[in-house]
Design an enzyme around this catalytic site. Structure first.
Site, PDB file in Angstrom:
ATOM      1  CG  ASP A 143       2.734 -13.779   6.331  1.00 43.71           C
ATOM      2  OD1 ASP A 143       4.229 -14.187   5.674  1.00 43.71           O
ATOM      3  OD2 ASP A 143       2.331 -12.940   5.817  1.00 43.71           O
ATOM      4  CB  CYS A 186      -8.004 -14.294   5.407  1.00 41.40           C
ATOM      5  SG  CYS A 186      -6.577 -13.311   6.401  1.00 41.40           S
ATOM      6  CD  GLU A 203      -0.180 -11.267   8.467  1.00 36.82           C
ATOM      7  OE1 GLU A 203      -0.236 -12.154   7.437  1.00 36.82           O
ATOM      8  OE2 GLU A 203      -0.204 -10.056   8.076  1.00 36.82           O
ATOM      9  CG  HIS A 252       2.127  -7.190 -14.594  1.00 38.23           C
ATOM     10  ND1 HIS A 252       3.219  -6.425 -14.724  1.00 38.23           N
ATOM     11  CD2 HIS A 252       1.695  -6.439 -13.338  1.00 38.23           C
ATOM     12  CE1 HIS A 252       3.394  -5.707 -14.041  1.00 38.23           C
ATOM     13  NE2 HIS A 252       2.599  -5.545 -13.139  1.00 38.23           N
TER      14      HIS A 252
END
Ligand code: PEP
Ligand code: MG
Length: 604
Positions: free
Chosen positions: A478, A525, A454, A212
């Site tokens: 990936d 990406c 990926e 977070h």
């Protein structure tokens, strides 16, 4: 100093008798560079009263606990409301998750058991229950759950702080001048409550890119390095530090020379960013004028506005899985619709690519109970998980379809390995459209449905897939992991995880070729797109769309503008004969190094 401001006047380096400069490695949590003095935030757990009680006092203690929970929830709701109306409305949902944890029934049961059976005072009972829950999470052998143990400890602190009647809204000292905050970890409430103008950067000992602190730091545009081992053992308040949120490192007691290098980098970043801001409406193009689409990857809805400010030509990847973090239930259709709508409206008329949730693997598990008995990266992840829970995926698709009227929506499916999966998604998508229509709700006439490439099998079958997908987006993070069999979270194997490896380049070339044959747009990406040398190579290979972190856009735009397409193509051809990532890299450096020398320095 940080890279958004001019260099500060307080830049004197330590004299020669000063402690030596020490470099500490961490994880790049939020981009940006900063130099300043550390303030170590003392987040020692609230002092706990330990007292046995008489049996006759049990009900009073239970009541005190209930009151403390109410008080703690109230405090958190207050911060959530501030967030919702202020800087980061979407992050308010993280606080909502905390409120749920404070009010959690199993915590109450545990605490009451300690009060009633062990005759502990309420504070001691809370402390014991919280410690036990945190230990259980840490011992579960799951990185995501281990991380959540810190959340439980924060919750414990909030409740304990409420007993004494003084709510620990933020345990951070009142800041009056810009500093670098150093802490073991910061809760969302603490991060959200920071006075932005006084925080040059955040550095924490625990955390990952998906923790977070990192998420909020990115949303609040504060440079951050997280997961820095032995941080608190080494840094004291007043120590001078350099924080590199781009590379994920910090330097303690930097030398004058190191500070100068960092300031020069910060200055260059500032110039590029400023230059881009001035030309933000100009599309990126090669030196010879060939347009290249540069889009942004985002994890949080309010990053969309930041990305547009950086000149992004739309969102090429919105990792929607972040909406599922820390929740007992996945977000509802309406909740998702509201957020997608907000992002689409902000980015319109440019496109927003919403990726269906990619949960599992190294991504947090949250509401989903993914079986533990398999290698998570090769297990029930992303679209496999979605297809195994069609109702959850359908809910997300319906929210997306409904939001499509508010902008230019594209839907992207992660981790597709087979054509059968793509067809199954098409069926669910058709169902989602029919569901929306049957409620009399509108949707866009055309919603492109594309896939990520990926998994090596998808790269190999790119031609067939591109006949049925509206666009392909290569996820090199990936693709490298799966094609080279290297866990993407492994530091030890990082030397193998190179997108410039010839095997990866050959897979990418095949995908680009497939896209050309079937006239299907192909983008990249993964993180490869935000590396200047690799970006030029990709363009030379025929890629015309790159999507990356917003903070990288300025640099990549600059790099592209310095090289002609013909030169990029020549180098891409030359690279085809190379046999290792090292050889490819050397070739790129030899051909583009001079043109990009100042840019490349930023990465050294
Ligand atoms: C990728 O794998 O390259 C990618 C962009 O997706 P993620 O990093 O979210 O897995
Ligand atoms: Mg991926």
């Amino acid at each position: 100093m940080n890279d958004a401001d001019p260099p500060g006047h307080n830049t004197s380096a330590p004299p020669s008798s000063a402690p030596p400069a020490i470099e500490l490695e961490g994880i790049a949590g939020s981009p940006g560079l900063a130099i300043g003095r550390a303030v170590v935030v003392d987040l020692k757990r609230v002092g706990v009263v330990r007292r046995h009680i008489k049996r006759s006092a049990v009900e009073d203690e239970v009541e005190r606990f209930d009151e403390a929970v109410k008080e703690a929830s109230k405090g958190l709701r207050h911060v959530a409301a501030q967030l919702a109306s202020n800087v980061a409305p979407a992050e308010a949902s993280i606080l909502e998750a905390y409120i749920m944890m404070v009010e959690d029934a199993s915590l109450k049961t545990d605490v009451e058991r300690h009060i009633r059976l062990d005759l502990l005072c309420a504070e001691w009972a809370v402390d014991r229950a919280v410690k036990r829950m945190a230990e259980q999470l840490r011992g579960a052998g799951d990185a995501y759950l281990a991380e959540r143990s810190h959340d439980i400890e924060f919750i414990g602190d909030r409740i304990l702080g409420s007993f004494s009647g003084r709510q620990r809204a933020v345990s951070i000292p009142d800041l009056h001048e810009p500093v670098i905050l150093v802490a073991r970890d910061l809760s969302p409430a603490e991060t959200a409550g920071l006075k932005r103008e006084f925080v040059l950067a955040l550095v924490t000992e625990v955390g990952t890119r998906t923790s977070h602190t990192a998420i909020l730091a990115r949303a609040l545009d504060i440079p951050a390095v997280v997961g820095v081992g032995e941080l608190l053992a080494r840094v004291g308040t007043g120590d001078r530090m350099m924080v590199d949120g781009l590379r994920g490192s910090v330097v303690l007691n930097p030398t004058e020379e190191q500070e100068q290098v960092m300031q020069a980098r910060a200055e260059r970043r500032r110039v590029y960013t400023k230059g881009l801001a001035e030309r933000r409406d100009h599309p990126a193009q090669t030196a010879c004028g060939v347009p290249i689409r540069l889009r942004a990857n985002i994890e949080l809805p309010n990053e969309a506005a930041i990305a547009m400010g950086e000149g992004a030509q739309g969102i090429g990847l919105y990792r929607t899985e972040f909406l599922y973090v820390d929740r007992k239930q996945p977000p509802s259709e309406q909740e998702q619709y509201d957020i997608y709508r907000q992002v689409l409206e902000q980015v319109a008329p440019l496109p927003v690519t919403l990726r269906t949730f990619d949960i599992g693997g190294d991504k947090f598990v949250s509401a989903f109970q993914v079986p533990q008995d398999m290698n998570p990266a090769l297990g029930l992840r992303a679209i496999r998980l979605g297809l195994s829970r069609p109702e959850t995926l359908l809910t997300q698709l319906r929210a997306m379809v409904r939001a499509s009227v508010h902008g230019e929506l594209r839907i992207m499916v992660p981790m597709v390995a087979t054509l059968t999966e793509l067809r199954a998604v098409h069926q669910l998508f058709g169902q989602a459209v029919r569901d929306v229509e049957s409620r009399g709700l509108p949707h866009a006439d055309r919603i492109p449905l594309g896939i990520m490439i990926e998994v090596p099998s998808a790269a190999i079958m790119a031609y067939e897939l591109s006949l049925e997908a509206d666009f392909l987006s290569i996820g090199t993070n990936d693709l490298v992991q799966y094609a080279l069999a290297v866990d993407r979270t492994s530091h030890a194997l990082a030397y193998l995880a190179k997108p410039q490896d010839p095997a990866i380049l050959r897979l990418i070339a095949g995908v680009v070729d497939a896209g050309r044959h079937t006239e299907t747009p192909v983008g990249v990406c993964g993180a490869m797109a935000s590396d200047p040398l690799s970006a030029l190579l990709l363009i030379g290979m025929g890629v015309r769309e790159l999507s990356m972190e917003a903070s990288a856009l300025a640099e990549i735009k600059e790099a592209i503008g310095r090289v002609s397409l013909a030169d990029a193509e020549t180098v891409a051809r030359e690279v085809r004969g190379k046999l290792s990532a090292g050889e490819v890299h050397s070739t790129l450096l030899a051909r583009f190094g001079e043109a990009l020398s100042d840019l490349l320095e930023l990465h050294e």
